[in-house]
Design a protein around this motif. Structure first.
Motif, PDB file in Angstrom:
ATOM      1  N   ALA A  56      48.792  63.324  21.592  1.00  0.00           N
ATOM      2  CA  ALA A  56      49.457  62.673  22.733  1.00  0.00           C
ATOM      3  C   ALA A  56      49.394  61.145  22.673  1.00  0.00           C
ATOM      4  CB  ALA A  56      48.880  63.177  24.053  1.00  0.00           C
ATOM      5  N   HIS A  57      49.172  60.602  21.484  1.00  0.00           N
ATOM      6  CA  HIS A  57      49.181  59.151  21.328  1.00  0.00           C
ATOM      7  C   HIS A  57      50.616  58.675  21.091  1.00  0.00           C
ATOM      8  CE1 HIS A  57      44.726  59.473  19.915  1.00  0.00           C
ATOM      9  NE2 HIS A  57      44.842  59.459  21.233  1.00  0.00           N
ATOM     10  N   ASN A  58      51.458  58.933  22.063  1.00  0.00           N
ATOM     11  CA  ASN A  58      52.871  58.629  21.922  1.00  0.00           C
ATOM     12  C   ASN A  58      53.131  57.138  22.140  1.00  0.00           C
ATOM     13  OD1 ASN A  58      53.340  61.419  21.612  1.00  0.00           O
ATOM     14  ND2 ASN A  58      53.404  61.672  23.833  1.00  0.00           N
ATOM     15  N   LYS A  59      54.093  56.620  21.400  1.00  0.00           N
ATOM     16  CA  LYS A  59      54.474  55.219  21.526  1.00  0.00           C
ATOM     17  C   LYS A  59      55.746  55.122  22.354  1.00  0.00           C
ATOM     18  CE  LYS A  59      56.020  51.198  18.878  1.00  0.00           C
ATOM     19  NZ  LYS A  59      56.377  50.676  17.528  1.00  0.00           N
ATOM     20  N   ILE A  60      55.719  54.293  23.391  1.00  0.00           N
ATOM     21  CA  ILE A  60      56.889  54.103  24.244  1.00  0.00           C
ATOM     22  C   ILE A  60      57.370  52.663  24.118  1.00  0.00           C
ATOM     23  CG2 ILE A  60      57.750  54.059  26.611  1.00  0.00           C
ATOM     24  CD1 ILE A  60      55.882  56.350  27.258  1.00  0.00           C
ATOM     25  N   SER A  61      58.654  52.515  23.790  1.00  0.00           N
ATOM     26  CA  SER A  61      59.264  51.187  23.674  1.00  0.00           C
ATOM     27  C   SER A  61      60.368  51.052  24.714  1.00  0.00           C
ATOM     28  CB  SER A  61      59.857  50.990  22.271  1.00  0.00           C
ATOM     29  OG  SER A  61      58.877  51.171  21.272  1.00  0.00           O
ATOM     30  N   LYS A  62      60.330  49.974  25.469  1.00  0.00           N
ATOM     31  CA  LYS A  62      61.386  49.675  26.432  1.00  0.00           C
ATOM     32  C   LYS A  62      62.451  48.839  25.731  1.00  0.00           C
ATOM     33  CE  LYS A  62      58.210  49.817  30.361  1.00  0.00           C
ATOM     34  NZ  LYS A  62      57.620  49.072  31.514  1.00  0.00           N
ATOM     35  N   ILE A  63      63.703  49.286  25.842  1.00  0.00           N
ATOM     36  CA  ILE A  63      64.775  48.656  25.084  1.00  0.00           C
ATOM     37  C   ILE A  63      65.563  47.652  25.918  1.00  0.00           C
ATOM     38  CG2 ILE A  63      66.781  49.063  23.609  1.00  0.00           C
ATOM     39  CD1 ILE A  63      64.097  50.213  22.557  1.00  0.00           C
ATOM     40  N   LEU A  64      66.195  48.114  27.004  1.00  0.00           N
ATOM     41  CA  LEU A  64      66.951  47.222  27.880  1.00  0.00           C
ATOM     42  C   LEU A  64      67.280  47.935  29.185  1.00  0.00           C
ATOM     43  CD1 LEU A  64      70.657  46.778  26.621  1.00  0.00           C
ATOM     44  CD2 LEU A  64      69.260  48.770  26.195  1.00  0.00           C
ATOM     45  N   ASP A  65      67.683  47.175  30.187  1.00  0.00           N
ATOM     46  CA  ASP A  65      68.086  47.748  31.464  1.00  0.00           C
ATOM     47  C   ASP A  65      69.446  48.418  31.323  1.00  0.00           C
ATOM     48  OD1 ASP A  65      65.776  46.718  32.518  1.00  0.00           O
ATOM     49  OD2 ASP A  65      66.745  45.079  33.597  1.00  0.00           O
ATOM     50  N   VAL A  66      69.614  49.544  32.010  1.00  0.00           N
ATOM     51  CA  VAL A  66      70.848  50.320  31.922  1.00  0.00           C
ATOM     52  C   VAL A  66      71.226  50.838  33.304  1.00  0.00           C
ATOM     53  CG1 VAL A  66      70.634  51.011  29.502  1.00  0.00           C
ATOM     54  CG2 VAL A  66      69.466  52.346  31.282  1.00  0.00           C
ATOM     55  N   ALA A  67      72.385  51.466  33.389  1.00  0.00           N
ATOM     56  CA  ALA A  67      72.824  52.093  34.630  1.00  0.00           C
ATOM     57  C   ALA A  67      73.479  53.430  34.300  1.00  0.00           C
ATOM     58  CB  ALA A  67      73.805  51.185  35.373  1.00  0.00           C
ATOM     59  N   PHE A  68      72.781  54.528  34.617  1.00  0.00           N
ATOM     60  CA  PHE A  68      73.267  55.877  34.345  1.00  0.00           C
ATOM     61  C   PHE A  68      73.338  56.677  35.644  1.00  0.00           C
ATOM     62  CE2 PHE A  68      72.217  54.850  30.026  1.00  0.00           C
ATOM     63  CZ  PHE A  68      72.952  55.715  29.229  1.00  0.00           C
ATOM     64  N   VAL A  69      74.190  57.698  35.652  1.00  0.00           N
ATOM     65  CA  VAL A  69      74.163  58.658  36.756  1.00  0.00           C
ATOM     66  C   VAL A  69      72.843  59.403  36.688  1.00  0.00           C
ATOM     67  CG1 VAL A  69      76.666  58.906  36.815  1.00  0.00           C
ATOM     68  CG2 VAL A  69      75.324  60.445  35.373  1.00  0.00           C
TER      69      VAL A  69
END
Length: 217
Positions: free
Chosen positions: A198-211
């Motif tokens: 469970a040593h998962n890596k999370i990367s934030k890419i950019l702001d978005v707008a989805f339903v």
């Protein structure tokens, strides 16, 4: 062809403009080839065909949209698909993103919670000759455990959190690309890379707008 070339150029320009956020000045040639080869105008209402190659989202009915071409290309690129991969897509919609994935992966499994959208997408896949796509109606929060594990998972609607079921169904070393945030509020596109223990890596890419990603019991 002129409209497709314009769409590809718009994608290239936006890729450069957002590189300071995404870390990507270019997208892979394979992704750009898929964007060129899949006819986006076949995945929108005929009355909107003239806008099909504009770099923006379009409504597809049922309160859903077909995503902006740049976002489709970026999310596909973030998956880093190999030709032997099995990919799970949550949110078939019109089937456009699904068709892009089918050009790059060995098998694509796609879930849609709205039955009419799923059936319409299946008709398009058959008409256009995409044979490595498997579609069914289902709750995206549950994934498709019978076909797991997947080398990559892509979610085309925003969830308030990353569903545990999707992480469980992801192959170790695989990537999950998902917009996370509140409906019609602040959302971020993230990439989760699954690692052991469970040593998962999370990367934030950019702001978005989805339903929003619909959660049906």
């Amino acid at each position: 062809m002129k409209n497709i070339h314009r769409m590809l150029e718009d994608i290239r320009q936006e890729t450069v403009m957002t590189a300071f956020l995404t870390g990507r000045k270019t997208l892979s040639p394979e992704v750009m080839d898929a964007m060129r080869d899949v006819p986006r105008d076949q995945f929108v209402d005929p009355g909107m065909a003239s806008m099909a190659f504009d770099n923006g989202p379009l409504p597809i009915g049922y309160g859903q949209t077909i995503s902006q071409p740049f976002i489709v290309a970026l999310m596909t690129d973030l998956l880093a698909i190999k030709s032997t991969d099995a990919i799970l897509e949550i949110g078939t919609g019109s089937g456009y993103q699904t068709a892009i994935l089918s050009q790059l992966a060995a098998q694509v499994y796609t879930l849609e919670v709205i039955e009419d959208l799923s059936l319409e997408a299946l008709e398009r896949f058959e008409k256009l000759g995409y044979q490595n796509i498997h579609a069914k109606v289902g709750n995206g929060y549950d994934g498709w455990p019978e076909q797991a594990p997947y080398d990559g998972i892509i979610v085309t609607a925003a969830a308030p959190y990353v569903p545990d079921a999707l992480i469980d169904q992801l192959q170790e070393g695989g990537r999950l690309v998902i917009p996370v945030g509140q409906p019609f509020g602040h959302q971020e596109l993230i990439v989760l890379e699954k690692h052991a223990l469970a040593h998962n890596k999370i990367s934030k890419i950019l702001d978005v707008a989805f339903v929003p990603l619909v959660d049906h019991p």
